[in-house]
Design an enzyme around this catalytic site. Sequence first.
Site, PDB file in Angstrom:
ATOM      1  N   HIS A   1       0.994  -1.209  -0.219  1.00 11.23           N
ATOM      2  CA  HIS A   1      -0.404  -0.539  -0.011  1.00 11.23           C
ATOM      3  C   HIS A   1       1.036   1.072   0.089  1.00 11.23           C
ATOM      4  O   HIS A   1       2.224   0.842   0.437  1.00 11.23           O
ATOM      5  CB  HIS A   1      -0.466  -0.074   1.160  1.00 11.23           C
ATOM      6  CG  HIS A   1       0.008  -0.198   3.062  1.00 11.23           C
ATOM      7  ND1 HIS A   1      -0.399  -1.340   3.177  1.00 11.23           N
ATOM      8  CD2 HIS A   1       0.481   1.036   3.288  1.00 11.23           C
ATOM      9  CE1 HIS A   1       0.679  -0.888   4.400  1.00 11.23           C
ATOM     10  NE2 HIS A   1       0.674   0.288   4.312  1.00 11.23           N
TER      11      HIS A   1
HETATM   12  C1  T46 Z   1       4.468   0.452   6.718  1.00  9.26           C
HETATM   13  C2  T46 Z   1       4.423  -1.447   7.235  1.00  9.26           C
HETATM   14  C3  T46 Z   1       5.482  -1.023   7.911  1.00  9.26           C
HETATM   15  C4  T46 Z   1      -3.524   0.042  13.421  1.00  9.26           C
HETATM   16  O1  T46 Z   1      -4.798  -0.298  13.828  1.00  9.26           O
HETATM   17  N1  T46 Z   1      -3.113   1.095  14.401  1.00  9.26           N
HETATM   18  C5  T46 Z   1      -1.067   1.288  13.621  1.00  9.26           C
HETATM   19  O2  T46 Z   1      -1.207   2.381  13.727  1.00  9.26           O
HETATM   20  C6  T46 Z   1      -1.598   0.410  12.066  1.00  9.26           C
HETATM   21  C7  T46 Z   1      -0.106   0.387  11.188  1.00  9.26           C
HETATM   22  C8  T46 Z   1      -2.286  -0.946  11.866  1.00  9.26           C
HETATM   23  N2  T46 Z   1      -2.998  -0.595  12.682  1.00  9.26           N
HETATM   24  C9  T46 Z   1      -3.926  -1.740  12.423  1.00  9.26           C
HETATM   25  C10 T46 Z   1      -4.503  -2.148  10.738  1.00  9.26           C
HETATM   26  C11 T46 Z   1      -4.641  -3.328  10.492  1.00  9.26           C
HETATM   27  O3  T46 Z   1      -5.817  -4.213  10.642  1.00  9.26           O
HETATM   28  O4  T46 Z   1      -3.426  -3.543  12.354  1.00  9.26           O
HETATM   29  C12 T46 Z   1      -3.167  -4.178  11.012  1.00  9.26           C
HETATM   30  C13 T46 Z   1      -2.082  -4.535  10.211  1.00  9.26           C
HETATM   31  O5  T46 Z   1      -1.622  -2.652   9.776  1.00  9.26           O
HETATM   32  P1  T46 Z   1      -1.327  -2.694   8.368  1.00  9.26           P
HETATM   33  O6  T46 Z   1      -2.061  -4.179   7.120  1.00  9.26           O
HETATM   34  O7  T46 Z   1      -1.268  -1.625   7.592  1.00  9.26           O
HETATM   35  O8  T46 Z   1       0.256  -3.395   8.314  1.00  9.26           O
HETATM   36  P2  T46 Z   1       1.508  -3.748   6.959  1.00  9.26           P
HETATM   37  O9  T46 Z   1       2.363  -4.227   8.384  1.00  9.26           O
HETATM   38  O10 T46 Z   1       0.455  -4.032   6.426  1.00  9.26           O
HETATM   39  O11 T46 Z   1       1.627  -2.620   6.793  1.00  9.26           O
HETATM   40  C14 T46 Z   1       1.974  -1.290   8.596  1.00  9.26           C
HETATM   41  C15 T46 Z   1       2.191   0.418   7.777  1.00  9.26           C
HETATM   42  O12 T46 Z   1       1.025   0.438   7.783  1.00  9.26           O
HETATM   43  C16 T46 Z   1       3.148   0.886   6.770  1.00  9.26           C
HETATM   44  O13 T46 Z   1       2.391   2.056   6.384  1.00  9.26           O
HETATM   45  O14 T46 Z   1       5.012   0.908   5.398  1.00  9.26           O
HETATM   46  O15 T46 Z   1       3.749  -1.465   9.007  1.00  9.26           O
END
Ligand code: T46
Length: 132
Positions: free
Chosen positions: A49
């Site tokens: 993303h």
């Molecule tokens: C990036 C990489 C390194 C939350 O509730 N709060 C938060 O602060 C975050 C980051 C996520 N979430 C929830 C949203 C999803 O249900 O945790 C779940 C996993 O999140 P996400 O799909 O965004 O995780 P990654 O590891 O794919 O990505 C994250 C960051 O979004 C992204 O910007 O650079 O970590």
Amino acid sequence: MKYKLLKFNIMGDDRGSLISLEQSKNIPFKINRVYYIYGTKTNVVRGKHAHTSLKQVVVCVNGSCKFLLDDGLKKEVIELNSPDVGLYIGKNIWREIYNFSKDCILIVLANKQYNEEEYIRDYKKFIKTIKK
Ligand code: T46
């Protein structure tokens, strides 16, 4: 600034090492959120993303992983494997994170609170957004 590696000073002494991260000093924004990622399965790809407004610094404090960074024009792969290096990622950068070592721990500092509405999770939409 789209993305950039930041090198942090290590305040080491004979007891070991210490690194301090401070907003507007070695972190180029006001820190509003900190989260960490650990226990990622080694065959998993995270990210996939971009963010329309978020700025972040990612530090791999243990283990290693690879970041594919894509600004819509060129793609680059950066390996993070050292606690004294931070990866700054600005807005509108597509990222995919993979090759996680079993012991990989990422600490992420962000300039904004979590807001799903500023995620772009569709690659075609990402390309359209940056062409605007
Ligand atoms: C990036 C990489 C390194 C939350 O509730 N709060 C938060 O602060 C975050 C980051 C996520 N979430 C929830 C949203 C999803 O249900 O945790 C779940 C996993 O999140 P996400 O799909 O965004 O995780 P990654 O590891 O794919 O990505 C994250 C960051 O979004 C992204 O910007 O650079 O970590």
